[in-house]
Design an enzyme around this catalytic site. Structure first.
Site, mmCIF file in Angstrom:
data_model
loop_
_atom_site.group_PDB
_atom_site.id
_atom_site.type_symbol
_atom_site.label_atom_id
_atom_site.label_comp_id
_atom_site.label_asym_id
_atom_site.label_seq_id
_atom_site.Cartn_x
_atom_site.Cartn_y
_atom_site.Cartn_z
ATOM 1 N N SER A 233 0.829 -1.203 0.000
ATOM 2 C CA SER A 233 0.000 0.000 0.000
ATOM 3 C C SER A 233 0.864 1.253 0.000
ATOM 4 C CB SER A 233 -0.931 -0.007 1.209
ATOM 5 O OG SER A 233 -0.222 -0.318 2.370
ATOM 6 N N ASN B 165 -3.599 6.111 -1.102
ATOM 7 C CA ASN B 165 -3.177 6.463 0.259
ATOM 8 C C ASN B 165 -2.596 7.871 0.381
ATOM 9 O OD1 ASN B 165 -4.091 4.321 1.764
ATOM 10 N ND2 ASN B 165 -2.444 3.015 1.008
#
Ligand code: CAA
Length: 286
Positions: free
Chosen positions: A120, A191
């Site tokens: 991520s 993110n």
């Protein structure tokens, strides 16, 4: 574009088992690898339960569920990934661990296979650089819960070849996902935007702007999000949120990404969110 038939998955945790389920349901042969037998068995049983639940809800037939389950082989031995055309790594979000896994994958997996990471936030360029095939390495960032969430964020490392990128994009699309392309900068696209919002919600709590419950209600009902930001942070894992904020802060060197001290404190106290029952909210873990 490369033909992909056998997909290996590294890690049977919440992301790996979700990716394995969706890959099997969309016709891929799957080899699900986890070095820990308990995690492997738990993940494999979880997939069975999810497939059965889907049948009960009328999402797919019992025969389709059975066929998908039969497509998943499990292994505690990484060398069983050797004949995969694509391996998707979904291990814990730790740099050294991922580097180590990619070094080993590079040794054991067929040298023309693509190696993808579900990271991520860790740089795909850096992950690729530990292998002898950086042109065959790309990011495939799935969202949690994988069977429900429609997005896969594709990340191009500096050396990722066009053929590799188009191949992994087509795999994600065959899995029924929408693909977006992001460059390899800290946090990629999702993110880079999501984590500062979550971090700001933690600051709002820290500064006493509103209670955790009210912050979540405000964002759920006021901005039509399925979960409030603190509930979502608990769902993702507070340790993961802190790790990603640290990547943004270090990588972009801008104080606007500093992790909230309250987030650090919760993680230091072992409040990781839903996975261990305690985060900004308390969960029933029984
Ligand atoms: N696996 C499979 N299916 C699941 C699931 C799981 N773990 N959890 C829920 N579902 C399914 C349910 O079976 C249900 O399906 P049907 O509607 O077909 O019956 C559906 O999802 C809705 O579930 P629920 O009714 O139980 O609960 P809900 O309506 O509250 O939805 C949710 C749950 C889908 C998780 C929803 O709250 C949501 O979308 N939350 C936001 C999730 C999100 O933002 N994820 C991305 C996080 S960021 C990330 O993953 C990337 C990162 O790098 C941090």
């Amino acid at each position: 574009m490369k033909a992909i038939q056998v997909v290996g998955i590294v890690g049977a945790g919440q992301m790996g088992r979700g990716i394995a389920q969706v890959a099997a349901q969309t016709g891929y042969e799957v080899v699900l690898f986890d070095a820990f037998k308990n995690s492997l068995d738990f993940g494999h049983n979880f997939i069975k339960t999810q497939l059965d639940k889907g049948t009960e809800k009328g999402k797919w037939s019992a025969d389709d569920a059975k066929a998908a389950y039969a497509k998943i082989r499990t292994s505690e031995n990484m060398t069983d990934l050797k004949n995969c055309d694509l391996v998707i790594e979904a291990a814990t979000e730790k740099r050294e661990l991922k580097f180590d896994i990619f070094r080993k994958l590079d040794e054991v997996v067929n040298s023309v296979a693509i190696l993808a990471s579900n990271t991520s936030s860790i740089s795909i360029t850096e992950i690729a650089a530990v292998t002898k095939r950086p042109h065959l390495v790309a990011g495939m960032h799935f969202m949690n819960p994988v069977p429900v969430m429609k997005l896969v964020e594709g990340i191009r490392g500096l050396e990722t070849s066009e053929e590799t990128f188009t191949t992994v994009a087509s795999v994600a699309q065959k899995m029924g996902k929408t693909w977006i392309a992001a460059q390899d900068y800290p946090g990629f696209a999702v993110n880079r935007i999501l984590m500062p919002m979550i971090n700001e919600a933690v600051y709002a709590l820290y500064e006493g702007v509103a209670s955790a419950k009210d912050i979540d209600t405000a964002m759920k009902l006021g901005t039509n999000q399925p979960m409030g930001p603190l509930e979502l942070a608990d769902f993702i894992g507070l340790d993961t949120c802190l790790a990603i904020m640290n990547v943004l802060h270090d990588g972009l060197a801008d104080t606007k990404y500093r992790p909230c001290p309250l987030l650090r404190q919760y993680v230091a106290a072992g409040r990781y969110g839903r996975k261990n029952g305690k985060g900004f909210h308390i969960y029933d873990t029984k």
